[in-house]
Write a protein that holds these residues in place. Sequence first.
Motif, PDB file in Angstrom:
ATOM      1  N   MET A   1       0.838  -1.199   0.000  1.00 20.86           N
ATOM      2  CA  MET A   1       0.000   0.000   0.000  1.00 20.86           C
ATOM      3  C   MET A   1       0.868   1.243   0.000  1.00 20.86           C
ATOM      4  O   MET A   1       1.994   1.236   0.440  1.00 20.86           O
ATOM      5  CB  MET A   1      -0.848   0.030   1.279  1.00 20.86           C
ATOM      6  CG  MET A   1      -1.811  -1.116   1.395  1.00 20.86           C
ATOM      7  SD  MET A   1      -3.418  -0.662   0.828  1.00 20.86           S
ATOM      8  CE  MET A   1      -3.938   0.453   2.130  1.00 20.86           C
ATOM      9  N   ILE A   2       0.287   2.313  -0.453  1.00 21.42           N
ATOM     10  CA  ILE A   2       0.990   3.589  -0.373  1.00 21.42           C
ATOM     11  C   ILE A   2       0.865   4.112   1.052  1.00 21.42           C
ATOM     12  O   ILE A   2       1.814   4.585   1.652  1.00 21.42           O
ATOM     13  CB  ILE A   2       0.404   4.577  -1.383  1.00 21.42           C
ATOM     14  CG1 ILE A   2       0.706   4.056  -2.788  1.00 21.42           C
ATOM     15  CG2 ILE A   2       0.969   5.968  -1.179  1.00 21.42           C
ATOM     16  CD1 ILE A   2       0.007   4.777  -3.889  1.00 21.42           C
ATOM     17  N   LEU A  43       1.850  10.021   2.950  1.00 21.44           N
ATOM     18  CA  LEU A  43       3.205  10.308   3.440  1.00 21.44           C
ATOM     19  C   LEU A  43       3.490   9.572   4.748  1.00 21.44           C
ATOM     20  O   LEU A  43       4.547   9.725   5.336  1.00 21.44           O
ATOM     21  CB  LEU A  43       3.376  11.817   3.646  1.00 21.44           C
ATOM     22  CG  LEU A  43       3.249  12.661   2.375  1.00 21.44           C
ATOM     23  CD1 LEU A  43       3.292  14.138   2.693  1.00 21.44           C
ATOM     24  CD2 LEU A  43       4.346  12.297   1.380  1.00 21.44           C
ATOM     25  N   ARG A  44       2.518   8.792   5.184  1.00 18.58           N
ATOM     26  CA  ARG A  44       2.602   8.045   6.455  1.00 18.58           C
ATOM     27  C   ARG A  44       2.833   8.966   7.638  1.00 18.58           C
ATOM     28  O   ARG A  44       3.449   8.577   8.626  1.00 18.58           O
ATOM     29  CB  ARG A  44       3.677   6.955   6.370  1.00 18.58           C
ATOM     30  CG  ARG A  44       3.368   6.002   5.210  1.00 18.58           C
ATOM     31  CD  ARG A  44       3.672   4.579   5.539  1.00 18.58           C
ATOM     32  NE  ARG A  44       3.303   3.730   4.412  1.00 18.58           N
ATOM     33  CZ  ARG A  44       3.257   2.415   4.463  1.00 18.58           C
ATOM     34  NH1 ARG A  44       3.556   1.787   5.581  1.00 18.58           N
ATOM     35  NH2 ARG A  44       2.907   1.716   3.422  1.00 18.58           N
TER      36      ARG A  44
END
Lengths: 281, 810
Positions: A1-2, A43-44
Amino acid sequence: MISAPFDYHRPSSLAEALSLLARHGDDARVLAGGHSLVPAMKLRLAEPRVLVDLSRVAELRGISEKDGRIVIGAMTTHAELASSSFLAAKCPLLTETAPQIGDIQVRNKGTIGGSLAHADPAADWPPVALALDAEMEVAGPSGSRMIAAAGFFTDIMQTALRPGEVLRAIRVRPTGPSVAYVKTEQKASGFALCGVAVVVDRAANRVSVAITGIAATPFRASQVERALEGGPLTAERIGEAARVAAAGAQLLSDMHGSADYRAHLAQVNVRRAIVRASART
Amino acid sequence: MADTPREPYVGRAMKRVEDPRLLQGIATYVDDLRLTGTLHAAFVRSPYAHARITRISTAAAKAAPGVVGVFVASDVNQACGIVPCAADMPNLKNPQHRALADGRVYFVGHAVAVVIARDAYTARDAALLVDVDYEPLPVVTDPEAAIKPGSPLTHPDLGTNVAFEWSMSTGDDAELERLFKSADRVIRQRMVHQRLTPVAIEPRGCVASYHRGEQSLTLWTSTQIPHLVRTLLPGMIGVPENKIRIVTPEVGGGFGSKLNVYIEEALCSHLAMRLHAPVKWIETRRENMSATIHGRDQIGDYEVAVKNDGTLLAIKSRTIADIGSYPQLLTPAVPTLTGLMLTGCYKYKAMRMDVTGVYTNKMSTDAYRGAGRPEATYLIERMADIVANELRMDPIRFRQMNSPTSSDFPFATACGLSYDSGDYHAALAKARRLARWNELLDTRARARKDGKLFGVGVSTYVEICALGPSKAMSAGGWEWGCVRIEFSGKATVITGSTPHGQGQETSFAQIAADRLGLPIEDVVVLHGDTNVSHYGRDTYGSRATVLGGTAIVMCIDKILAKTRTLAAHLLEVKPGDLTFEGGRFSANGKSLGWEDLAPAAYVAKNIPPGFEPGLEASSFFEPENFTFPFGTHIAAVEIDRETGETRIVKYVAVDDCGPQINPLLVAGQVQGGIAHSIGQVLFERTVYDEQGQLITGELMDYPLPRAHDIPEYVLGSTVTPSPSNPMGIKGVGEAGTIGATPTIANAVMDALYPLGVRHLDLPLTPEKIWRAIHLGEDDRGGARIPEADRSAPRYTTADVGEGALEVGNV
Ligand SMILES: Cc1cc2nc3c(=O)[nH]c(=O)nc-3n(C[C@H](O)[C@H](O)[C@H](O)COP(=O)(O)OP(=O)(O)OC[C@H]3O[C@@H](n4cnc5c(N)ncnc54)[C@H](O)[C@@H]3O)c2cc1C
């Protein structure tokens, strides 16, 4: 996943949403337009394990009038606010501000509730809510409560919302036409490097001024307001009052604008906004 | 076939044949490719600008379900070779740029490991599981500090931060010094050309597929240069050139950022061979900002020797070029292009440029739209204004007196070039007329009286295009083309230049359709697949239409000559008796068209003796010289005195790229180029902090010009054919960017002139202008204009003469 992995729920009522939030506790975040949350997840910077998507909760959407107050559902999009002829007549500060947010895609998805709950220090709705003395209608596990805008924005991206609570609606009093929102954009993001919302209440002979983009939270420029109390809104008095626009603020400073420049913009934009608002009758 | 002669296609403003597929979203980009069994790559990149890698743990990533492999330097560097630098730069200290960082990282974004997984999501997740320990090392970010003794080193192994030193001069330095001594004045200015991020809308990406049976490799990649990649990749991964096929599907923007061979292309190719499966990598925007080349980044100290009557004598430049961490394909060549164009449109008698290329712990710089020429034009045209100001001369008159007239061409410059053709005065006069110059000056006078900051700016420019004659290029500067008349009589045109948005599928069809007498619908232009377009030197340096287009013309001329013998044979006349018009060869009232001649040539039962079957020709066009497009741009700006914000209120561009194949495409190129300049002048800059962290690593922080930043343009042109090619064309892909940057900057400086501001470096952000206005800050303490001069009129309304005008499409 992104983004980090997450579970996804799409309740169709507020009650269901609240119970999902209660069940998942700290792991859960509500998803509104996703235009702040999803970038943060990519961007987590945010890694919620559970998303509760409010897009199908009809009771959170729409603009109405109740007991002399305008009630705006939290899930109402910027675009809906921008194009509301009801608001243009009753609370034109909202229709003036909405088109200054982002671009068409952002306005079609982003919501006023999401923006207020996200409390980005450069967002455009928070100063508007402050200048209008809005009340935030909040629903939570133990029922509903009201939070005054003045007490809502507690720190950078922090609000008075408690875990498990959902911002349900924003309530504001109708205003006259003497309002203005003046914004200087941060060139890359389009957010406010300095945005100023002004409401001139002619009956009460009072001016409300709120500023975003220059400090960790948006704030009411109470020194400006006090300096203008009681007298006529002449160019001279406005200019004089605007000088203290940023006085006492803990100014942000980054490559998009130094603290000096932001303070200066606050003075200019406060003056321009009051002049513009007071010219609108 | 049309009997009535039709208006030629060349010269018409035709919409692009490319547009429908692009606008409908049905074009194929690299990421649209779906090959069965494809594996996906994700990179682990350094968060440090300079660090020693003390440990890499890949175990957790390797154990993740769906992960096929995790590779570090020791696994792949041997097999992936060294990233090529093709620039001719003697004495270049080259730190051997390999696929993955081996023991040390040299910039933020430096690839440390690559994860291969069954899908892209798994690959990205697993990349986060690769655990790398770094021991931070001293970081070099400021190229000027980097060349001082005692500076930390970007590459400690090289023992210096100096990548190269390069000089060029008119030949006789004694003469240069004599000119400087004899000058009435020497005027100096330092200028910083800020680093920029190209930001193509489509990031990079590639898919590599190895055919084990044939032992051949196909690489689909978003590049401007499939042919150069095919030439250079064998040296990296060991597959011979004739077993490599490079395909560029649709490419969503390059601007020089895809004029490179990148490590990801070599790695995906190698891993596809090694893992027996196609390997795909699609760059993220953050990778694009940090690990695709940047542009510009020069600091120059310029000195101009001038006589009091305004005659320019000589110019000297000491330039520091920030190379970043590694030389990429053309990195060291970029400042040499600045050197070649240092004297711009002017009759300087002598020049000298000394360049120091400096390594820093940042991403590499390389060619970005204009590549060295925007730097040259910006500095020379800012200098023109600064010098004219100091001499209290009208900047337009100053430019006119120092530039060659149309009869001076071919014009030999102090940089050793021969400018092919030009009429700089005509372009200047036309721009003034289109701008309604005198009215503009009245507007400025009124605005100033009202206390407003209003400025007008002019820049002339000349650029060097159609790169280039092979003698001046490191690896051949020719272009190749092939034209085939198919059995059906329709034409297939194949070009070795590689358009990626410039529209040559349209303009080359226009050229071919006219010359062959075919309707344009019957011409198809192919490109961007080395199995179809066998040779080429691709697209950069505004070369494709001039060189690729001429190669097509040469092919068609060969085909016409050959077909004439066939037509003569079939019509039983002498070849010389035939006329060719409207796609038909005729004599004595009888005629044959392509639909007759092409089958005859392929069926080949009734052909003249010695006639080779088929109707196909290929050609290499080798230009004798570069071309030198030129023009004049004019801008008017108003600055908000309180906030420092600049608004462009008028923009006029007169560009001369020779005859225009398709004015709509020319206008598109010019408009896009000016937009690029608006970004560079008013807000764009790539920022690294002192730790080498990229602060402008995403689009929330790197400002691109948006629609509302773009004013209405008035575009005009003059037409001065180039003698260097049969169509007389010159190239226009970079003109807008080259002309507009100094124009807008000069206009802003003119607006600030009454305040005594002499020079500010780009970008001219509102805050920088506000500081200059209110706090009196100039860049690095530059001198202020003396009080007495501030009210002196800059620009006069006196008529400077319009000259004889060839009026192009206004
Ligand atoms: C390119 C771009 C440009 C932008 N430009 C601007 C701009 O110029 N000015 C500006 O002000 N904003 C701008 N934004 C932000 C945009 O307005 C967002 O839409 C807004 O800030 C968040 O609203 P949302 O509905 O998208 O919320 P989401 O992103 O879905 O949520 C944001 C946060 O609020 C929480 N939340 C959302 N709704 C509720 C609720 N009802 N109750 C409790 N918590 C809730 C979420 O859990 C999350 O933490 C921009 C965004 C983008 C992507």
